[in-house]
Design a protein around this motif. Sequence first.
Motif, PDB file in Angstrom:
ATOM      1  N   GLU A   1       7.117 -18.372 -18.126  1.00 35.08           N
ATOM      2  CA  GLU A   1       7.286 -19.783 -17.743  1.00 35.08           C
ATOM      3  C   GLU A   1       8.740 -20.166 -17.986  1.00 35.08           C
ATOM      4  O   GLU A   1       9.248 -20.013 -19.103  1.00 35.08           O
ATOM      5  CB  GLU A   1       6.328 -20.641 -18.594  1.00 35.08           C
ATOM      6  N   ASP A   2       9.436 -20.627 -16.930  1.00 38.45           N
ATOM      7  CA  ASP A   2      10.871 -20.888 -17.075  1.00 38.45           C
ATOM      8  C   ASP A   2      11.163 -22.250 -17.715  1.00 38.45           C
ATOM      9  O   ASP A   2      12.260 -22.467 -18.218  1.00 38.45           O
ATOM     10  CB  ASP A   2      11.587 -20.780 -15.718  1.00 38.45           C
ATOM     11  N   GLU A   3      10.174 -23.154 -17.707  1.00 43.71           N
ATOM     12  CA  GLU A   3      10.417 -24.449 -18.352  1.00 43.71           C
ATOM     13  C   GLU A   3      10.167 -24.279 -19.849  1.00 43.71           C
ATOM     14  O   GLU A   3       9.031 -24.115 -20.280  1.00 43.71           O
ATOM     15  CB  GLU A   3       9.507 -25.521 -17.755  1.00 43.71           C
TER      16      GLU A   3
ATOM     17  N   LYS B   1      -0.372 -27.624 -13.654  1.00 40.88           N
ATOM     18  CA  LYS B   1       0.372 -28.431 -14.626  1.00 40.88           C
ATOM     19  C   LYS B   1       0.434 -29.882 -14.176  1.00 40.88           C
ATOM     20  O   LYS B   1       0.561 -30.126 -12.982  1.00 40.88           O
ATOM     21  CB  LYS B   1       1.797 -27.885 -14.769  1.00 40.88           C
TER      22      LYS B   1
ATOM     23  N   ASP C   1       3.709 -18.391 -14.438  1.00 44.74           N
ATOM     24  CA  ASP C   1       4.162 -19.524 -13.642  1.00 44.74           C
ATOM     25  C   ASP C   1       4.471 -19.042 -12.223  1.00 44.74           C
ATOM     26  O   ASP C   1       4.976 -17.945 -12.039  1.00 44.74           O
ATOM     27  CB  ASP C   1       5.421 -20.106 -14.291  1.00 44.74           C
TER      28      ASP C   1
ATOM     29  N   MET D   1       6.439 -20.768  -9.791  1.00 43.55           N
ATOM     30  CA  MET D   1       7.827 -21.032  -9.448  1.00 43.55           C
ATOM     31  C   MET D   1       8.743 -20.572 -10.574  1.00 43.55           C
ATOM     32  O   MET D   1       8.863 -21.244 -11.604  1.00 43.55           O
ATOM     33  CB  MET D   1       8.037 -22.533  -9.209  1.00 43.55           C
TER      34      MET D   1
HETATM   35 CA    CA Z   1       8.604 -23.017 -13.065  1.00 38.87          CA
END
Ligand code: CA
Length: 217
Positions: free
Chosen positions: A8-10, A100, A52, A54
């Motif tokens: 997950e990039d966030e 989410k 995730d 994206m």
């Molecule tokens: Ca993302």
Amino acid sequence: MTQILIVEDERLINELIRMSLCGAGYGCTCVYDGDAAVEALDRQAFDLVLLDVMLPGVDGFSLMEYIRPLDIPVIFLTARASVQDRVYGLKLGADDYLVKPFEVAELLARVESVLRRWHKTERFLSCCGLSIDTLSHTVLRGETPINLTAKEYALLLLFVQNRNIALDRDRIYERVWGPGERGDSRTVDLHVQRLRHKAGLEGKLVTVYRVGYRLEE
Ligand code: CA
């Protein structure tokens, strides 16, 4: 301990998921992009991947192609609630889909449910003096643990589940490295050699002339 890979990039969401899962007694590894996910999967065996959709660079759907042959359940995380994405993710072989923002309780319930579903498959396999725990991905010869990479483990599982059957290199490549990749017989040969040596399968994991390999028992 059940090991979960969080892709997950966030960072804030990644950290929230990590805290929730660690609190529930799971082991967590956090990565923030597709390349790091691939590295982690090569380095360590996981019981579940939270993925995730994206992501910067390689997106979650493309990563799924890589994960599927490793035989690890996947739950997609996404902000996109569109039906098409959901259907596409499940078609790719994801076990569940979480949109989410989600509640921690929902996350934990989904994780538990997917893990329970996967426990139903035969957990322990034995072959050629090896005991394989398909849940923790541990392999023992007698009492001695054998340390395998994710690919070596996937390869061993493929041979054990197809024992006494000659598997050709292209099929092995596709099952372990994923469809769509161009079959690389040298890669297969190298990994088979390493697996044979590490797992003590000399004389059992045999070369089949002009075809590939067969695990004999
Ligand atoms: Ca993302």
